[in-house]
Scaffold this motif. Structure first.
Motif, mmCIF file in Angstrom:
data_model
loop_
_atom_site.group_PDB
_atom_site.id
_atom_site.type_symbol
_atom_site.label_atom_id
_atom_site.label_comp_id
_atom_site.label_asym_id
_atom_site.label_seq_id
_atom_site.Cartn_x
_atom_site.Cartn_y
_atom_site.Cartn_z
ATOM 1 N N ARG A 80 0.836 -1.208 0.000
ATOM 2 C CA ARG A 80 0.000 0.000 0.000
ATOM 3 C C ARG A 80 0.867 1.252 0.000
ATOM 4 O O ARG A 80 0.597 2.208 -0.747
ATOM 5 N N ASN A 81 1.886 1.268 0.846
ATOM 6 C CA ASN A 81 2.783 2.426 0.899
ATOM 7 C C ASN A 81 3.508 2.621 -0.419
ATOM 8 O O ASN A 81 3.700 3.750 -0.879
ATOM 9 N N LYS B 69 1.120 4.200 -2.921
ATOM 10 C CA LYS B 69 0.952 5.634 -2.629
ATOM 11 C C LYS B 69 2.146 6.432 -3.122
ATOM 12 O O LYS B 69 1.990 7.515 -3.696
ATOM 13 N N ASN B 70 3.356 5.913 -2.908
ATOM 14 C CA ASN B 70 4.555 6.607 -3.384
ATOM 15 C C ASN B 70 4.605 6.666 -4.905
ATOM 16 O O ASN B 70 5.009 7.678 -5.484
ATOM 17 N N SER C 252 2.175 6.844 -6.893
ATOM 18 C CA SER C 252 1.157 7.758 -7.417
ATOM 19 C C SER C 252 1.665 9.197 -7.507
ATOM 20 O O SER C 252 1.026 10.037 -8.138
ATOM 21 N N ILE D 182 -6.108 3.048 -0.017
ATOM 22 C CA ILE D 182 -5.163 3.724 -0.913
ATOM 23 C C ILE D 182 -5.766 4.537 -2.042
ATOM 24 O O ILE D 182 -5.063 5.364 -2.633
ATOM 25 N N CYS D 183 -7.028 4.354 -2.356
ATOM 26 C CA CYS D 183 -7.572 4.956 -3.579
ATOM 27 C C CYS D 183 -8.213 6.317 -3.332
ATOM 28 O O CYS D 183 -8.821 6.563 -2.306
ATOM 29 N N ASP D 184 -8.079 7.184 -4.352
ATOM 30 C CA ASP D 184 -8.751 8.482 -4.345
ATOM 31 C C ASP D 184 -10.223 8.331 -4.706
ATOM 32 O O ASP D 184 -11.065 9.073 -4.242
#
Length: 193
Positions: free
Chosen positions: A160-161, A164-165, A167, A185-187
């Motif tokens: 997950r981290n 995010k990085n 993205s 994790i999702c927008d």
């Protein structure tokens, strides 16, 4: 005679992490294969950045990173050898290849495993190798099919981290059937029923 997906219409702005959520068999993987140009749709159109995927498949694929649900790794290679091979397939110049491999290894936290043979790695590390191959050419779009499938809780947090990085430099599409993944994790989410 079987319709895998139908009436699917969505757009994704640059820089978002979007979850493609649906139960097993809903058509998530088929959708991703069509987006990547690996599979052709029987009708409709797909464009990425205003460019038609079917008419310009190779151009689209140059700017796309893809982690399939089952990543095609070569177990007899070391992590570095595998990424070196992928860099060649991606036509990364010999002057830039070593730094591209090193950056992908750093981003996926594989530094202590770079010389390890892939067949000796845990599922979590193999997933990271799969992500490393998907990002080695610094794609604008990153497509991840079930990236946390089969991982233990600590490996899920690490993945997950990592997503995010990633993205920060890529638009990311994550396919999953797990609601917690989308929430973590999702927008935004696209639900396929």
């Amino acid at each position: 005679s079987f319709t895998a997906i139908q009436d699917l219409n969505f757009s994704i702005p640059r820089g978002q992490i979007v979850g493609l959520l649906g139960h097993n068999g809903a058509g998530k993987t088929t959708t991703l294969k069509i987006l990547t140009g690996y599979m052709e749709a029987t009708s409709g159109s797909i464009s990425i950045g205003g460019v038609d995927v079917q008419e310009n498949r190779q151009d689209i694929q140059k700017n796309l990173g893809y982690l399939p649900e089952i990543s095609p790794l070569y177990p007899e290679m070391t992590v570095w050898q595998y990424l070196d091979h992928i860099a060649d397939l991606r036509n990364i110049s010999s002057e830039k290849k070593n730094s591209a491999i090193a950056e992908a290894i750093k981003a996926t936290e594989l530094g202590d495993k770079a010389a390890s043979y892939i067949n000796t790695l845990s599922k979590g590390y193999r997933q990271r190798v799969g992500v490393a191959q998907a990002i080695i050419h610094k794609p604008e779009i990153l497509i991840l099919d079930e990236p946390t499938n089969g991982l233990d809780p600590s490996q899920i947090i690490t993945m997950r981290n990592l997503i995010k990085n990633l993205s920060k430099t890529s638009t990311v599409i994550v396919s999953t059937h797990i609601m917690q993944e989308v929430e973590a994790i999702c927008d935004r989410v696209i639900i396929i029923l």
